[in-house]
Design a protein around this motif. Structure first.
Motif, PDB file in Angstrom:
ATOM      1  N   VAL A  42       4.756   8.364  -0.025  1.00 47.45           N
ATOM      2  CA  VAL A  42       5.791   7.962   0.924  1.00 47.45           C
ATOM      3  C   VAL A  42       6.901   9.005   0.975  1.00 47.45           C
ATOM      4  CG1 VAL A  42       5.347   5.485   0.781  1.00 47.45           C
ATOM      5  CG2 VAL A  42       6.915   6.550  -0.864  1.00 47.45           C
ATOM      6  N   GLY A  43       6.569  10.253   0.672  1.00 44.93           N
ATOM      7  CA  GLY A  43       7.586  11.291   0.664  1.00 44.93           C
ATOM      8  C   GLY A  43       8.539  11.093  -0.500  1.00 44.93           C
ATOM      9  N   GLN A  44       9.842  11.350  -0.260  1.00 39.79           N
ATOM     10  CA  GLN A  44      10.833  11.229  -1.325  1.00 39.79           C
ATOM     11  C   GLN A  44      11.251   9.767  -1.458  1.00 39.79           C
ATOM     12  OE1 GLN A  44      11.500  13.522  -3.426  1.00 39.79           O
ATOM     13  NE2 GLN A  44      13.113  12.491  -4.571  1.00 39.79           N
ATOM     14  N   GLY A  45      10.322   8.966  -1.963  1.00 45.23           N
ATOM     15  CA  GLY A  45      10.552   7.541  -2.160  1.00 45.23           C
ATOM     16  C   GLY A  45       9.522   7.012  -3.125  1.00 45.23           C
ATOM     17  N   ASP A  46       9.478   5.705  -3.260  1.00 44.74           N
ATOM     18  CA  ASP A  46       8.542   5.071  -4.188  1.00 44.74           C
ATOM     19  C   ASP A  46       7.855   3.888  -3.529  1.00 44.74           C
ATOM     20  OD1 ASP A  46       8.152   5.997  -6.915  1.00 44.74           O
ATOM     21  OD2 ASP A  46      10.310   5.795  -7.159  1.00 44.74           O
ATOM     22  N   SER A  47       6.560   3.756  -3.753  1.00 48.94           N
ATOM     23  CA  SER A  47       5.832   2.553  -3.360  1.00 48.94           C
ATOM     24  C   SER A  47       4.479   2.555  -4.059  1.00 48.94           C
ATOM     25  CB  SER A  47       5.623   2.476  -1.843  1.00 48.94           C
ATOM     26  OG  SER A  47       5.054   1.225  -1.481  1.00 48.94           O
ATOM     27  N   THR A  48       4.211   1.489  -4.801  1.00 46.06           N
ATOM     28  CA  THR A  48       2.958   1.364  -5.546  1.00 46.06           C
ATOM     29  C   THR A  48       2.318   0.020  -5.221  1.00 46.06           C
ATOM     30  OG1 THR A  48       3.885   2.676  -7.353  1.00 46.06           O
ATOM     31  CG2 THR A  48       1.891   1.415  -7.831  1.00 46.06           C
ATOM     32  N   LEU A  49       1.055   0.062  -4.857  1.00 41.65           N
ATOM     33  CA  LEU A  49       0.299  -1.135  -4.497  1.00 41.65           C
ATOM     34  C   LEU A  49      -0.716  -1.453  -5.586  1.00 41.65           C
ATOM     35  CD1 LEU A  49      -0.733  -3.279  -2.371  1.00 41.65           C
ATOM     36  CD2 LEU A  49      -2.278  -1.463  -1.555  1.00 41.65           C
ATOM     37  N   PHE A  50      -0.722  -2.696  -6.059  1.00 43.98           N
ATOM     38  CA  PHE A  50      -1.721  -3.166  -7.013  1.00 43.98           C
ATOM     39  C   PHE A  50      -2.592  -4.216  -6.322  1.00 43.98           C
ATOM     40  CE2 PHE A  50       1.904  -1.964  -9.731  1.00 43.98           C
ATOM     41  CZ  PHE A  50       1.281  -1.041 -10.557  1.00 43.98           C
ATOM     42  N   THR A  51      -3.910  -4.051  -6.414  1.00 41.59           N
ATOM     43  CA  THR A  51      -4.832  -5.007  -5.800  1.00 41.59           C
ATOM     44  C   THR A  51      -5.899  -5.422  -6.801  1.00 41.59           C
ATOM     45  OG1 THR A  51      -6.263  -3.231  -4.965  1.00 41.59           O
ATOM     46  CG2 THR A  51      -4.498  -4.007  -3.512  1.00 41.59           C
ATOM     47  N   LEU A  52      -6.294  -6.665  -6.716  1.00 40.34           N
ATOM     48  CA  LEU A  52      -7.372  -7.175  -7.566  1.00 40.34           C
ATOM     49  C   LEU A  52      -8.306  -8.022  -6.735  1.00 40.34           C
ATOM     50  CD1 LEU A  52      -8.585  -7.593 -10.461  1.00 40.34           C
ATOM     51  CD2 LEU A  52      -7.254  -9.704 -10.544  1.00 40.34           C
ATOM     52  N   GLU A  53      -9.583  -7.695  -6.786  1.00 41.94           N
ATOM     53  CA  GLU A  53     -10.619  -8.507  -6.145  1.00 41.94           C
ATOM     54  C   GLU A  53     -11.668  -8.804  -7.197  1.00 41.94           C
ATOM     55  OE1 GLU A  53     -12.153  -6.890  -2.570  1.00 41.94           O
ATOM     56  OE2 GLU A  53     -10.178  -6.405  -1.736  1.00 41.94           O
ATOM     57  N   GLU A  54     -11.648 -10.023  -7.685  1.00 45.91           N
ATOM     58  CA  GLU A  54     -12.528 -10.417  -8.776  1.00 45.91           C
ATOM     59  C   GLU A  54     -13.056 -11.825  -8.520  1.00 45.91           C
ATOM     60  OE1 GLU A  54     -11.911  -9.408 -13.276  1.00 45.91           O
ATOM     61  OE2 GLU A  54     -10.949 -11.332 -12.878  1.00 45.91           O
ATOM     62  N   GLU A  55     -14.344 -11.911  -8.198  1.00 41.91           N
ATOM     63  CA  GLU A  55     -14.962 -13.188  -7.841  1.00 41.91           C
ATOM     64  C   GLU A  55     -14.152 -13.835  -6.722  1.00 41.91           C
ATOM     65  OE1 GLU A  55     -15.265 -15.320 -11.520  1.00 41.91           O
ATOM     66  OE2 GLU A  55     -16.885 -14.040 -12.279  1.00 41.91           O
ATOM     67  N   ASP A  56     -13.569 -14.989  -6.973  1.00 41.86           N
ATOM     68  CA  ASP A  56     -12.799 -15.665  -5.927  1.00 41.86           C
ATOM     69  C   ASP A  56     -11.316 -15.299  -5.986  1.00 41.86           C
ATOM     70  OD1 ASP A  56     -15.083 -16.957  -5.059  1.00 41.86           O
ATOM     71  OD2 ASP A  56     -14.777 -18.666  -6.398  1.00 41.86           O
ATOM     72  N   GLU A  57     -10.957 -14.361  -6.851  1.00 42.32           N
ATOM     73  CA  GLU A  57      -9.565 -14.006  -7.079  1.00 42.32           C
ATOM     74  C   GLU A  57      -9.173 -12.788  -6.264  1.00 42.32           C
ATOM     75  OE1 GLU A  57      -6.379 -15.541  -8.719  1.00 42.32           O
ATOM     76  OE2 GLU A  57      -8.072 -15.845 -10.066  1.00 42.32           O
ATOM     77  N   GLU A  58      -8.166 -12.927  -5.404  1.00 42.35           N
ATOM     78  CA  GLU A  58      -7.606 -11.806  -4.661  1.00 42.35           C
ATOM     79  C   GLU A  58      -6.101 -11.797  -4.883  1.00 42.35           C
ATOM     80  OE1 GLU A  58      -8.681 -11.732  -0.589  1.00 42.35           O
ATOM     81  OE2 GLU A  58     -10.843 -11.658  -0.955  1.00 42.35           O
TER      82      GLU A  58
END
Length: 384
Positions: A42-58
């Motif tokens: 994102v250039g001079q900024g911060d952004s972190t995405l965490f994703t989990l796809e496990e069986e029926d868990e999103e």
């Protein structure tokens, strides 16, 4: 919507090493994992995405939302097929961290937002808060020692214990763990705050997101030793005016044989893990896989040659002390280098930004046309 469960007791846990044997992963270029950590460019900024796809868990967690002048976060999340976000954590209300929160809220169903509690008079902050309230989104101000469980993900709040108006220093800092792989993120917290985290929490983690874009105001050697990360990652804009990451920090990482990645050099960095082994892919094509518990000893040999070259380039670059100062992003200590700007006026600038034009400095107490002309003639402030 999934709800976040708060533990009324504190469980301190250390996940040292943070990798286990995985023969199948060792035979592949990538790990077929359920969990992903996306350090978005994102250039001079911060952004972190965490994703989990496990069986029926999103599960979807977003830590910071980039700079107010950018528009990278929503398109990236849409590319990942995301429609709902369980938790958005804003480390602090500076415009390069909370910047695109309003756009995120407009485009996705957000269940809950965390902020440290320090306020800002900027339009970016005020608009985001209005949207949180109008959409009846859950809101929480987490404090040191709180622990949460979101499906199989464990989140420990490392900071702040309380707030006093110090925006950068009192960034929300967390340790997020998925099985044996863990991440620490500290926003723009500084060395003093890192030492306080060391006193209150066990910090051993696989990944460390370097504080304050890799600035030397963060990443104290003792803190680094407490975390003992296998990989360090920083978020910074290419050829940014702040000299981020600081050469001193990069040199420290190299001395400790810690592999590092940066969004300015590598673009978006994606970690994929099954909770034991992990792989790393970047926009620049870097790809490593770690599957052995003792792989940290061989990390330097396993790292992509491009990163080694990038490290040498940064270390050999002379720090540019004459770079212009960006009113909308510069920390307090840089703002006070400007003529007529002391501690109090620097605090006001941080509180009232973003600024869209130079003459908006008249919002700051004691800055009339003549003093603004002095600032302009000094030619130290970046153009808008």
């Amino acid at each position: 919507m999934k709800k976040i469960i708060y533990f009324s007791f504190i469980i301190m846990f250390v996940l040292a090493g943070c990798q286990a044997e995985s023969d199948s992963a060792a035979q592949s270029n990538t790990v077929d994992g359920a969990f992903g950590a996306h350090f978005i460019d994102v250039g001079q900024g911060d952004s972190t995405l965490f994703t989990l796809e496990e069986e029926d868990e999103e599960i979807v967690i977003l830590f910071d939302t980039g700079d107010w002048q950018g528009n990278e976060v929503v398109p990236y999340l849409e590319e990942q097929g995301i429609t709902d976000i369980d938790l958005v954590i804003i480390s602090h209300p500076d415009a390069d961290h909370i910047g695109q929160l309003s756009k995120v809220i407009d485009h996705f169903a957000v269940d809950e937002v965390w902020m440290p509690g320090n306020e800002s008079t900027s339009n970016t902050y005020q608009t985001a808060m209005e949207k949180i309230l109008s959409k009846d989104i859950g809101y929480h101000e987490p404090r040191t020692g709180e622990e949460y469980e979101l499906g199989p993900l464990e989140i420990e709040v490392l900071y702040p214990e309380d707030i006093s108006g110090k925006v950068n220093e009192e960034s929300i800092s967390i340790r997020l763990a998925y099985d044996q792989v863990s991440f620490i993120l500290t926003g723009d917290a500084g060395v003093k705050e890192e030492k306080e985290m060391m006193e209150s929490s066990n910090l051993g983690s696989t990944f460390l997101h370097l504080g304050h874009h890799g600035s030397k105001t963060s990443t104290d050697p003792e803190f680094l030793n407490a975390v003992q990360p296998h990989i360090a990652i920083y978020s910074a804009g290419e050829d940014n005016s702040y000299g981020h990451p600081s050469p001193e920090v990069i040199e420290l990482l190299d001395e400790e044989n810690i592999d590092w990645y940066g969004t300015d050099k590598d673009g978006t960095i994606v970690v994929t893990t099954d909770g034991k082994a992990y792989s790393i892919e970047t926009d620049m094509g870097t790809n490593i896989t770690v599957s052995e518990p003792d792989a940290a000893e061989d990390k330097q040999a396993s790292a992509d040659e491009e990163n080694e070259v990038a490290s040498e380039d940064i270390l050999n670059d002379e720090k540019n002390d004459s770079s212009c100062i960006d009113l909308n992003n510069a920390p307090k200590e840089e703002l006070t280098e400007i003529i007529h700007i002391g501690d109090e006026r620097a605090d006001q600038i941080i509180d009232k930004r973003p600024f869209a034009a130079f003459d908006e400095l008249e919002k700051i107490d004691g800055l009339g046309p003549s003093r603004i002309a002095d600032i302009d003639s000094e030619d130290l402030v970046c153009d808008f």
